[in-house]
Design a protein around this motif. Structure first.
Motif, short mmCIF file in Angstrom:
data_model
loop_
_atom_site.label_atom_id
_atom_site.label_comp_id
_atom_site.label_asym_id
_atom_site.label_seq_id
_atom_site.Cartn_x
_atom_site.Cartn_y
_atom_site.Cartn_z
N CYS A 79 62.74 48.57 55.76
CA CYS A 79 63.06 49.60 56.73
C CYS A 79 63.08 49.03 58.15
CB CYS A 79 62.05 50.74 56.63
SG CYS A 79 62.60 52.29 57.32
N TYR A 82 66.37 47.15 58.75
CA TYR A 82 67.44 48.09 59.09
C TYR A 82 67.25 48.66 60.50
CZ TYR A 82 69.68 48.12 54.54
OH TYR A 82 70.39 47.75 53.41
N HIS A 118 63.55 55.82 61.20
CA HIS A 118 64.05 55.34 59.90
C HIS A 118 63.02 55.60 58.79
CE1 HIS A 118 67.11 53.18 62.19
NE2 HIS A 118 67.75 53.00 61.05
N GLY A 128 70.02 58.87 52.30
CA GLY A 128 69.73 57.74 53.15
C GLY A 128 69.88 58.08 54.63
N ASP A 149 75.11 52.18 55.92
CA ASP A 149 74.58 53.40 55.31
C ASP A 149 74.42 53.26 53.81
OD1 ASP A 149 74.69 54.40 57.83
OD2 ASP A 149 76.31 55.83 57.47
N PHE A 152 71.52 50.89 52.85
CA PHE A 152 70.23 51.56 53.07
C PHE A 152 69.95 52.52 51.92
CE2 PHE A 152 67.35 54.72 54.65
CZ PHE A 152 66.53 54.07 55.55
N ILE A 156 66.76 51.30 49.55
CA ILE A 156 65.56 52.08 49.84
C ILE A 156 65.48 53.33 48.97
CG2 ILE A 156 64.38 53.44 51.61
CD1 ILE A 156 65.13 51.38 53.64
#
Length: 273
Positions: A79, A82, A118, A128, A149, A152, A156
């Motif tokens: 995270c 990102y 985030h 996301g 996008d 992520f 995650i």
């Protein structure tokens, strides 16, 4: 004579026992509840502790505690990566227009705020981070933003969060199977000698009589407590033998695979030969 080694071990077992820690927690919140009724709400957890089926659910959360903590740490690291990418290349998408007369809502004006956003909004969003920031329609870096996008969401939301959920679900299944296995083991085998009920039940009520009279677990526990509280100078030869093995945490004095019936049958077989 006081056995300080045993006393120290007993104190250590007590203060690290989950039941003891829970009772301390319960007592502290009871005291705090006299100052603020809010703390009495924590006593509702006793419902989950008192019901075995619900207790397994709580244990499933902590069963793979180390793996869960490490996975959450990995999620935070990813995270943060990102966050750095967003802060350097996509910051304009994190600015939402405010209402008339209000400043724009900047969700990524510094690295810390961007990371918290985030972690709080992006991880919880079903699709996301792309679900909670401005869309990239018509932007110069539209395709790069789409890749940002989607990656992520993939790493995650789909992978790391699924791993965390998988740890909890697998732990729940393992605890349930473990509990069932213990119940089956105790129902079908003697805890002391591990001889199966099929062998002992060849005579009426053989298994029940065996576990209640011949190899009653409570008798073994009482005997160990008797040795602990007895002066070592007064031990008999057999008691000294068992006490020395107990001090070494060696349980070979348990009659594993042996019982009176087997000894009797061996004697009959030897006499007949």
């Amino acid at each position: 004579n006081v056995d300080w080694r045993y006393q120290t071990w007993q104190i250590g077992v007590t203060v690290t026992d989950s039941t003891f820690l829970y009772l301390i927690f319960y007592f502290v919140f009871s005291v705090l509840g006299n100052f603020n009724y809010f703390f009495f709400a924590a006593h509702l957890i006793d419902v989950a502790i008192g019901v075995p089926a619900l207790r397994i659910i709580l244990q499933a959360i902590t069963y793979n505690g180390k793996e869960l903590v490490l996975t959450v740490g990995l999620l935070s690291i990813v995270c943060y990566i990102y966050t750095v990418l967003a802060f350097n290349f996509f910051r304009e998408f994190y600015v939402a227009e405010g209402e008339e007369g209000e400043d724009p809502d900047q969700k990524c004006h510094d690295v810390f705020t961007c990371f918290v956003f985030h972690l709080y909004q992006g991880v919880r969003a079903g699709g996301g981070i792309g679900d909670v920031i401005e869309p990239p329609d018509g932007a110069d870096n539209e395709y790069v933003r789409i890749l940002f996008d989607f990656s992520f969401f993939l790493f995650i939301t789909l992978i790391l969060l699924a791993i965390i959920q998988g740890f909890i679900i697998d732990a729940f299944g393992a605890l349930r199977d473990q509990l069932q296995g213990v119940e089956d083991e105790l129902a079908g085998n003697c805890f002391i000698c591990s001889i199966s009920s099929d062998y002992l039940d060849q005579i009426p009520h053989g298994f029940d009589t065996h576990v209640q009279k011949e190899h009653n677990l409570a008798n073994y526990l009482f005997f160990l407590m008797y040795l602990i509280n007895k002066d070592e100078s007064d031990y008999t030869g057999q008691e000294t033998f068992v006490w020395n093995m107990y001090q070494e945490r060696c349980w070979d004095f348990f009659p594993a695979g042996d019982c009176f019936r087997k000894q009797y049958e061996s004697e009959l077989g030897g006499g007949g030969g």
